[in-house]
Design an enzyme around this catalytic site. Structure first.
Site, PDB file in Angstrom:
ATOM      1  CE  LYS A   1      -4.175  -1.882   0.337  1.00  0.00           C
ATOM      2  NZ  LYS A   1      -5.216  -1.767  -0.687  1.00  0.00           N
TER       3      LYS A   1
ATOM      4  CD  GLU B   1     -10.145   4.347   0.636  1.00  0.00           C
ATOM      5  OE1 GLU B   1      -9.757   5.435   0.513  1.00  0.00           O
ATOM      6  OE2 GLU B   1      -9.405   3.512   0.102  1.00  0.00           O
TER       7      GLU B   1
ATOM      8  CB  SER C   1      -0.024  -7.930  -0.925  1.00  0.00           C
ATOM      9  OG  SER C   1      -1.080  -8.778  -0.059  1.00  0.00           O
TER      10      SER C   1
HETATM   11  C1  PLP Z   1      -1.637  -6.781   2.702  1.00  0.00           C
HETATM   12  C2  PLP Z   1      -2.757  -6.527   1.790  1.00  0.00           C
HETATM   13  N1  PLP Z   1      -3.040  -6.963   0.648  1.00  0.00           N
HETATM   14  C3  PLP Z   1      -3.988  -6.707  -0.010  1.00  0.00           C
HETATM   15  C4  PLP Z   1      -4.843  -5.856   0.088  1.00  0.00           C
HETATM   16  C5  PLP Z   1      -6.053  -5.543  -0.760  1.00  0.00           C
HETATM   17  O1  PLP Z   1      -5.961  -4.582  -1.527  1.00  0.00           O
HETATM   18  P1  PLP Z   1      -5.658  -4.620  -3.118  1.00  0.00           P
HETATM   19  O2  PLP Z   1      -6.584  -5.609  -3.794  1.00  0.00           O
HETATM   20  O3  PLP Z   1      -5.861  -3.231  -3.495  1.00  0.00           O
HETATM   21  O4  PLP Z   1      -4.316  -4.833  -3.270  1.00  0.00           O
HETATM   22  C6  PLP Z   1      -4.892  -5.068   1.219  1.00  0.00           C
HETATM   23  C7  PLP Z   1      -5.662  -4.192   1.819  1.00  0.00           C
HETATM   24  O5  PLP Z   1      -6.036  -3.544   2.780  1.00  0.00           O
HETATM   25  C8  PLP Z   1      -3.722  -5.224   2.282  1.00  0.00           C
HETATM   26  O6  PLP Z   1      -3.579  -4.606   3.248  1.00  0.00           O
END
Ligand code: PLP
Lengths: 413, 267
Positions: free
Chosen positions: A105, A127, A395
């Site tokens: 993020k 948000e 992620s």
């Molecule tokens: C670690 C992590 N991965 C994925 C996401 C999902 O978001 P996005 O689909 O935009 O990657 C979030 C959202 O809070 C997150 O904190």
């Protein structure tokens, strides 16, 4: 696995790099469906961004921050023990969990903070679902000395207490949202209401590739560093491109970030993993693509949107606050229709298993969001050969989810 | 002639300003809505904006958010609004009705289906809050061919360039949003409104109606001096909220709120 119901094999994948069009449309998706008061701010943001997008100074500033503040590049790690135990393809983890603030993020918030600085607005709002985007926003706000208000569904405030306190320590105000389903979509409604009221002095940092144009474009661009690095690292460490990419999809920013630089590599298969909740077949999930939800319009764009027959947005269910959203970024909607990405779902139980397995076998505790991608790797890897390679976007890290998992284990602190 | 155009041309001849109440259909329950509409007409409404309840009313403040929640709890759907309008039309064939809401319910039943149903029910105009003219390419012609006016918003932040586009696409009347914010927010500033309306006069012959922040006779009268119409929503919906447990008293209250505005505007 659910593959596109309306494949359009004639669409060349190279066309996908020319999206969105000048009005922010990705084929039939995307756009700028907002009330008039915000149109001006979005036009202004679009102009600012397009003027800076190819500006070497802006890019240099962005790259500098990513290197020295975020700690990029993030490693591409070969999870050898886990791969061996699954008995198929080699699994490589793109370690976004090692970024400052603990998730992908921050790539986006760094970029948008630079835009906020250029526009001279003294206040930012955001948000957040899991709190990762809120933390990343509060972090850049602290660094730039900007006022920061974060909207968070009241239910998520409960689920993600640790991140709430982190944001407060960083000097942000966390505003619990009690309306609707008290989760991410309601937080976004409230952030939009704030923005419409304070549009003169406020920059809205949207946390995923959704929202009105130009957000899906710029959030994708800021996260594409993930895929650019992964592509280069694959060539260096594997000696070729991987056979498959896997990422979880909430709004879809970490997935697009990883996928986008590979979109024209036809031999690289891509899997976006949505939140299956109790199971897509139960209706209690947050998987608009994998469940083939109808098209709809919410939060400024047209996309696949979970809604009932009267067009009321559906309640969603997921163990992971960051994926608990009824829509999905419009670019993913197009990529589903043209068949570039396979969108599948992992349910809560599979996700917890993957969470525990990676933790125990590799000493890496993933975010529950990222564990959705891992859960699909568990399904996919055994169907592939050991000389094949999968890159999974890790992620984020799982520290924020320890309370949630402990509660499932019946442990109270 | 569309009922909206008809009504504004009558008002112009009489030298009067339009009073346009908004209520959310189905609030506090669907069986009351048609009665409320008739009551509003009796108290001096010239046009009625009938709100389509939506789960995520992003441009609305808490008052109309809660109205949506009440209406949805009672199961109010867009197709039910069509029935309400039909029923209203059995005894009132002249008061224009504008459906106001968000795009998704319309998207879900399909643009053409929506336009057909609205036209046959006796709807006269459509205002979709989250659909600026740039996104109206597809639905625009479907509305036009059925003589349904596409009504658009103009905001204090709208540039002259955008305003010209909106004026070119708009029909029925222009809805000028008096303040930066959501419905039911602070009171408007009449001088500020006048300043923003002036350039619009040069761009269009459409009636200019002003909404957001009108709460009583005094604000209504002030705005009526500079605009062609006054739109009042949260002040009415507030009364519905306060008396949701005594719904039989609501029609009378709506009448008195609106009548006070009517009197002040006509004075
Ligand atoms: C670690 C992590 N991965 C994925 C996401 C999902 O978001 P996005 O689909 O935009 O990657 C979030 C959202 O809070 C997150 O904190």
């Amino acid at each position: 696995m659910t593959v596109s119901a309306t494949p359009a094999p004639k669409t060349k994948f190279s066309d996908l790099t020319r999206m969105p069009d000048a009005r922010g449309h990705f084929g039939p998706y995307g756009g700028r469906f907002v009330s008039e008061t915000l149109s001006f701010a979005l036009e202004e943001l679009e102009k600012t961004y397009l003027s800076l997008r190819d500006d070497p100074d802006f890019q240099a500033e962005f790259d500098y921050d990513l290197a020295h503040y975020v700690g990029r590049p993030s490693p591409l790690y070969h999870a050898k023990r886990w791969s061996a135990s699954l008995g198929g393809a080699q699994i490589w983890l793109k370690r976004e969990d090692l970024n400052h603030t603990g998730a992908h993020k921050v790539n986006n918030t760094i970029g948008q903070a630079l835009l906020a600085k250029k526009t001279g607005k003294p206040r930012i709002i955001a948000e957040t679902g899991a709190g990762q985007h809120g933390v990343a926003s509060a972090t850049v706000a602290a660094r730039l000395g900007l006022e920061c208000d974060v909207y968070m569904g009241a239910e998520d405030v409960q689920r993600q207490k640790l991140n709430v306190y982190r944001m407060r320590l960083l000097g942000a105000r966390v505003i619990p949202v009690e309306s609707g389903t008290r989760t991410l979509k309601d937080a976004m409604n409230e952030a939009l209401r704030d923005w419409v009221t304070n549009v003169d002095n406020t920059f809205y940092i949207i946390g995923t590739v959704a929202g009105p144009h130009p957000y899906p474009l710029l959030v994708r661009d800021f996260n594409a560093v993930v895929g650019r690095e992964a592509r280069r690292q694959s060539l260096e460490q594997i000696g070729r491109l991987p056979d498959a990419l896997i990422a979880c999809v909430g709004g879809g920013s970490n997935a697009l970030g990883l996928f986008y630089p590979f979109v024209e590599d036809d031999d690289v298969a891509m899997y976006g993993v949505e939140a299956g909740g109790d199971g897509v077949e139960t209706g209690r999930h947050a998987a608009p693509l994998a469940s083939n939800a109808p098209r709809g319009v919410l939060h400024g764009n047209r996309t696949y949107l979970m809604s009932d027959e009267a067009g009321q947005v559906s309640d969603t269910h997921s163990i992971s606050a960051g994926l608990d959203y009824p829509g999905v970024g419009p670019e993913h909607a197009l990529w589903k229709d043209v068949g570039r990405v396979s969108y599948v779902a992992a349910n809560d139980k599979e996700v917890l298993e993957a969470f525990r397995e990676l933790t125990r076998m590799e000493g890496i505790m993933p975010a529950l969001e990222s564990a959705h991608a891992l859960a699909h790797a568990k399904v996919l890897a055994p169907t592939m050969r050991p000389d094949q390679h999968i890159v999974v976007n890790l992620s984020g890290r799982g520290d924020k989810d320890i309370m949630t998992v402990a509660k499932i284990d019946g442990i109270e602190f | 002639m569309n009922r909206i155009d008809q009504r504004f041309s009558e008002l112009k001849q009489q030298g009067r300003k339009a009073l346009i109440p908004y209520i959310t259909a189905g609030d506090p329950a669907p069986q009351y809505t048609v009665g409320f509409m008739h009551a509003l007409v009796e108290a001096g409404a010239d046009v009625i904006e009938l709100g389509v309840p939506f789960s995520d009313p992003m441009a609305d403040g808490p008052v109309i958010q809660k109205a949506c929640e009440r209406a949805l709890k009672q199961g109010t759907r867009l197709i039910d609004l069509m029935q309400m309008v039909k029923e209203f039309r059995q005894t009132d064939t002249t008061t224009p009705i504008v459906l106001m809401g968000y795009l998704n319910p319309i998207e879900r039943i399909g643009y053409e289906n929506f336009a057909d149903q609205a036209a046959s029910a006796g709807v006269d105009g459509v205002l979709i809050v989250d659909m600026p003219p740039e996104e109206a390419d597809e639905i625009g012609p479907l509305l036009k061919s059925r003589d349904l006016a596409a009504i658009f918003l103009v905001a204090p932040t709208t540039s002259n360039e955008r305003a010209a586009t909106i004026c070119a696409h708009g029909e029925g009347y222009l809805y000028y949003v008096s303040l930066k914010g959501v419905t039911g927010a602070a009171t408007l500033n009449a001088d500020d409104v006048a300043e923003h309306l002036a350039p619009l006069r040069g761009m269009t012959d459409l009636p200019l109606c002003v909404g957001f922040g009108i709460r009583d006779g005094a604000t209504a009268a002030e705005v009526a001096k500079v605009a062609d119409g006054v739109i009042v929503g949260s002040a009415l919906v507030n009364r519905i909220a306060e008396s949701q447990d005594a719904p039989e008293t609501i029609a009378g209250q709506l009448k008195s709120v609106l009548a006070e505005m009517r009197t002040a505007m006509d004075a």
